[in-house]
Write a protein that holds these residues in place. Structure first.
Motif, PDB file in Angstrom:
ATOM      1  N   ASP A  20      59.939 -15.122  16.829  1.00 41.09           N
ATOM      2  CA  ASP A  20      61.003 -16.059  17.181  1.00 41.09           C
ATOM      3  C   ASP A  20      60.638 -16.859  18.421  1.00 41.09           C
ATOM      4  OD1 ASP A  20      62.504 -15.197  15.051  1.00 41.09           O
ATOM      5  OD2 ASP A  20      63.739 -13.844  16.245  1.00 41.09           O
ATOM      6  N   ALA A  21      59.958 -16.225  19.372  1.00 36.49           N
ATOM      7  CA  ALA A  21      59.567 -16.901  20.602  1.00 36.49           C
ATOM      8  C   ALA A  21      58.574 -18.023  20.310  1.00 36.49           C
ATOM      9  CB  ALA A  21      58.969 -15.905  21.594  1.00 36.49           C
ATOM     10  N   ARG A  22      57.755 -17.870  19.272  1.00 36.34           N
ATOM     11  CA  ARG A  22      56.812 -18.931  18.885  1.00 36.34           C
ATOM     12  C   ARG A  22      57.515 -20.023  18.095  1.00 36.34           C
ATOM     13  NH1 ARG A  22      52.047 -18.303  16.013  1.00 36.34           N
ATOM     14  NH2 ARG A  22      53.300 -17.509  14.322  1.00 36.34           N
ATOM     15  N   VAL A  23      58.439 -19.635  17.249  1.00 40.96           N
ATOM     16  CA  VAL A  23      59.110 -20.567  16.353  1.00 40.96           C
ATOM     17  C   VAL A  23      60.130 -21.437  17.082  1.00 40.96           C
ATOM     18  CG1 VAL A  23      60.725 -20.693  14.407  1.00 40.96           C
ATOM     19  CG2 VAL A  23      58.762 -19.146  14.300  1.00 40.96           C
ATOM     20  N   ALA A  24      60.909 -20.840  17.957  1.00 35.90           N
ATOM     21  CA  ALA A  24      62.048 -21.525  18.570  1.00 35.90           C
ATOM     22  C   ALA A  24      61.709 -22.849  19.248  1.00 35.90           C
ATOM     23  CB  ALA A  24      62.764 -20.593  19.538  1.00 35.90           C
ATOM     24  N   PRO A  25      60.687 -22.924  20.122  1.00 35.99           N
ATOM     25  CA  PRO A  25      60.431 -24.202  20.788  1.00 35.99           C
ATOM     26  C   PRO A  25      59.947 -25.293  19.835  1.00 35.99           C
ATOM     27  CG  PRO A  25      58.940 -22.491  21.631  1.00 35.99           C
ATOM     28  CD  PRO A  25      59.858 -21.852  20.634  1.00 35.99           C
ATOM     29  N   ILE A  26      59.145 -24.915  18.850  1.00 28.82           N
ATOM     30  CA  ILE A  26      58.646 -25.910  17.891  1.00 28.82           C
ATOM     31  C   ILE A  26      59.787 -26.395  17.016  1.00 28.82           C
ATOM     32  CG2 ILE A  26      57.088 -26.294  15.932  1.00 28.82           C
ATOM     33  CD1 ILE A  26      55.178 -24.265  17.278  1.00 28.82           C
ATOM     34  N   LYS A  27      60.608 -25.476  16.546  1.00 27.91           N
ATOM     35  CA  LYS A  27      61.744 -25.853  15.704  1.00 27.91           C
ATOM     36  C   LYS A  27      62.718 -26.745  16.470  1.00 27.91           C
ATOM     37  CE  LYS A  27      65.046 -24.053  12.426  1.00 27.91           C
ATOM     38  NZ  LYS A  27      65.584 -22.881  11.758  1.00 27.91           N
ATOM     39  N   ALA A  28      62.984 -26.409  17.732  1.00 29.43           N
ATOM     40  CA  ALA A  28      63.889 -27.222  18.552  1.00 29.43           C
ATOM     41  C   ALA A  28      63.340 -28.635  18.731  1.00 29.43           C
ATOM     42  CB  ALA A  28      64.118 -26.560  19.906  1.00 29.43           C
ATOM     43  N   ALA A  29      62.045 -28.745  18.968  1.00 26.80           N
ATOM     44  CA  ALA A  29      61.428 -30.066  19.138  1.00 26.80           C
ATOM     45  C   ALA A  29      61.534 -30.874  17.850  1.00 26.80           C
ATOM     46  CB  ALA A  29      59.971 -29.915  19.556  1.00 26.80           C
ATOM     47  N   LEU A  30      61.267 -30.244  16.719  1.00 27.42           N
ATOM     48  CA  LEU A  30      61.359 -30.943  15.435  1.00 27.42           C
ATOM     49  C   LEU A  30      62.791 -31.364  15.131  1.00 27.42           C
ATOM     50  CD1 LEU A  30      58.944 -28.731  13.308  1.00 27.42           C
ATOM     51  CD2 LEU A  30      58.562 -31.111  13.994  1.00 27.42           C
ATOM     52  N   GLU A  31      63.738 -30.482  15.414  1.00 27.06           N
ATOM     53  CA  GLU A  31      65.141 -30.789  15.126  1.00 27.06           C
ATOM     54  C   GLU A  31      65.678 -31.932  15.989  1.00 27.06           C
ATOM     55  OE1 GLU A  31      66.824 -26.589  13.382  1.00 27.06           O
ATOM     56  OE2 GLU A  31      66.845 -26.865  15.554  1.00 27.06           O
ATOM     57  N   SER A  32      65.010 -32.207  17.094  1.00 26.64           N
ATOM     58  CA  SER A  32      65.460 -33.292  17.971  1.00 26.64           C
ATOM     59  C   SER A  32      64.964 -34.663  17.498  1.00 26.64           C
ATOM     60  CB  SER A  32      64.984 -33.042  19.403  1.00 26.64           C
ATOM     61  OG  SER A  32      63.595 -33.278  19.521  1.00 26.64           O
ATOM     62  N   LEU A  33      64.083 -34.675  16.519  1.00 21.83           N
ATOM     63  CA  LEU A  33      63.499 -35.930  16.032  1.00 21.83           C
ATOM     64  C   LEU A  33      64.335 -36.543  14.912  1.00 21.83           C
ATOM     65  CD1 LEU A  33      59.790 -34.739  15.776  1.00 21.83           C
ATOM     66  CD2 LEU A  33      60.790 -36.181  17.573  1.00 21.83           C
ATOM     67  N   PRO A  34      64.314 -37.880  14.800  1.00 21.50           N
ATOM     68  CA  PRO A  34      64.970 -38.511  13.644  1.00 21.50           C
ATOM     69  C   PRO A  34      64.308 -38.037  12.346  1.00 21.50           C
ATOM     70  CG  PRO A  34      64.345 -40.152  15.293  1.00 21.50           C
ATOM     71  CD  PRO A  34      63.724 -38.857  15.705  1.00 21.50           C
ATOM     72  N   ARG A  35      65.080 -37.909  11.292  1.00 21.33           N
ATOM     73  CA  ARG A  35      64.564 -37.383  10.020  1.00 21.33           C
ATOM     74  C   ARG A  35      63.507 -38.267   9.372  1.00 21.33           C
ATOM     75  NH1 ARG A  35      65.021 -32.723  11.133  1.00 21.33           N
ATOM     76  NH2 ARG A  35      67.041 -31.758  11.103  1.00 21.33           N
ATOM     77  N   HIS A  36      63.426 -39.531   9.741  1.00 17.64           N
ATOM     78  CA  HIS A  36      62.417 -40.413   9.139  1.00 17.64           C
ATOM     79  C   HIS A  36      61.077 -40.332   9.875  1.00 17.64           C
ATOM     80  CE1 HIS A  36      64.345 -42.877  12.254  1.00 17.64           C
ATOM     81  NE2 HIS A  36      63.127 -43.349  12.437  1.00 17.64           N
ATOM     82  N   THR A  37      60.980 -39.469  10.893  1.00 21.25           N
ATOM     83  CA  THR A  37      59.740 -39.283  11.642  1.00 21.25           C
ATOM     84  C   THR A  37      58.686 -38.650  10.744  1.00 21.25           C
ATOM     85  OG1 THR A  37      60.999 -38.946  13.676  1.00 21.25           O
ATOM     86  CG2 THR A  37      58.721 -38.179  13.679  1.00 21.25           C
ATOM     87  N   ILE A  38      57.467 -39.143  10.826  1.00 14.86           N
ATOM     88  CA  ILE A  38      56.343 -38.527  10.107  1.00 14.86           C
ATOM     89  C   ILE A  38      55.633 -37.604  11.088  1.00 14.86           C
ATOM     90  CG2 ILE A  38      54.138 -38.933   8.940  1.00 14.86           C
ATOM     91  CD1 ILE A  38      55.313 -41.667   8.073  1.00 14.86           C
ATOM     92  N   ILE A  39      55.478 -36.365  10.715  1.00 12.08           N
ATOM     93  CA  ILE A  39      54.846 -35.361  11.571  1.00 12.08           C
ATOM     94  C   ILE A  39      53.364 -35.304  11.222  1.00 12.08           C
ATOM     95  CG2 ILE A  39      54.843 -32.934  12.283  1.00 12.08           C
ATOM     96  CD1 ILE A  39      57.471 -34.499  12.904  1.00 12.08           C
ATOM     97  N   ILE A  40      52.521 -35.428  12.240  1.00 14.11           N
ATOM     98  CA  ILE A  40      51.072 -35.305  12.056  1.00 14.11           C
ATOM     99  C   ILE A  40      50.626 -34.062  12.808  1.00 14.11           C
ATOM    100  CG2 ILE A  40      48.816 -36.370  12.404  1.00 14.11           C
ATOM    101  CD1 ILE A  40      50.316 -39.098  12.439  1.00 14.11           C
ATOM    102  N   THR A  41      49.980 -33.157  12.101  1.00 10.94           N
ATOM    103  CA  THR A  41      49.528 -31.904  12.706  1.00 10.94           C
ATOM    104  C   THR A  41      48.101 -31.613  12.273  1.00 10.94           C
ATOM    105  OG1 THR A  41      50.093 -29.571  13.068  1.00 10.94           O
ATOM    106  CG2 THR A  41      50.444 -30.457  10.843  1.00 10.94           C
ATOM    107  N   GLY A  42      47.456 -30.703  12.965  1.00 14.03           N
ATOM    108  CA  GLY A  42      46.118 -30.273  12.579  1.00 14.03           C
ATOM    109  C   GLY A  42      46.194 -29.251  11.463  1.00 14.03           C
ATOM    110  N   ASP A  43      45.033 -28.708  11.092  1.00 17.72           N
ATOM    111  CA  ASP A  43      45.026 -27.725  10.000  1.00 17.72           C
ATOM    112  C   ASP A  43      44.564 -26.346  10.457  1.00 17.72           C
ATOM    113  OD1 ASP A  43      42.338 -28.259  10.314  1.00 17.72           O
ATOM    114  OD2 ASP A  43      41.915 -28.417   8.176  1.00 17.72           O
ATOM    115  N   ALA A  44      44.657 -26.106  11.757  1.00 21.51           N
ATOM    116  CA  ALA A  44      44.250 -24.803  12.281  1.00 21.51           C
ATOM    117  C   ALA A  44      45.376 -23.778  12.118  1.00 21.51           C
ATOM    118  CB  ALA A  44      43.887 -24.935  13.759  1.00 21.51           C
ATOM    119  N   ASP A  45      44.991 -22.507  12.208  1.00 22.73           N
ATOM    120  CA  ASP A  45      45.986 -21.438  12.226  1.00 22.73           C
ATOM    121  C   ASP A  45      46.795 -21.557  13.516  1.00 22.73           C
ATOM    122  OD1 ASP A  45      44.974 -20.436   9.858  1.00 22.73           O
ATOM    123  OD2 ASP A  45      43.659 -18.998  10.850  1.00 22.73           O
ATOM    124  N   GLY A  46      47.908 -20.891  13.572  1.00 24.65           N
ATOM    125  CA  GLY A  46      48.711 -20.877  14.792  1.00 24.65           C
ATOM    126  C   GLY A  46      49.730 -21.998  14.822  1.00 24.65           C
TER     127      GLY A  46
END
Length: 69
Positions: A20-46
């Motif tokens: 939960d400690a890993r998930v919470a900050p990332i989820k909060a950041a994503l939830e603060s974005l407009p839904r039409h935002t395109i998320i670009i991420t790498g393909d590494a683990d973690g």
């Protein structure tokens, strides 16, 4: 009664586990974005994989940028 509700709210706001400690900050950041935002991420683990999973669950379009090194 107010104290009991305040304690419950505080307990719900605190991460219950290391996951939960890993998930919470990332989820909060994503939830603060407009839904039409395109998320670009790498393909590494973690954090990359976690961001991909959470963003997909929240309905974002997710693009994966693979490192070429």
């Amino acid at each position: 009664m107010k104290l009991a509700f305040a304690a419950l709210a505080l307990a719900l706001a605190l991460p219950a586990s290391a996951e939960d400690a890993r998930v919470a900050p990332i989820k909060a950041a994503l939830e603060s974005l407009p839904r039409h935002t395109i998320i670009i991420t790498g393909d590494a683990d973690g954090a990359d994989a976690l961001t991909f999973d959470l963003a997909s669950e929240l309905g974002f379009v997710v693009l994966v940028a693979t490192a070429n090194w």
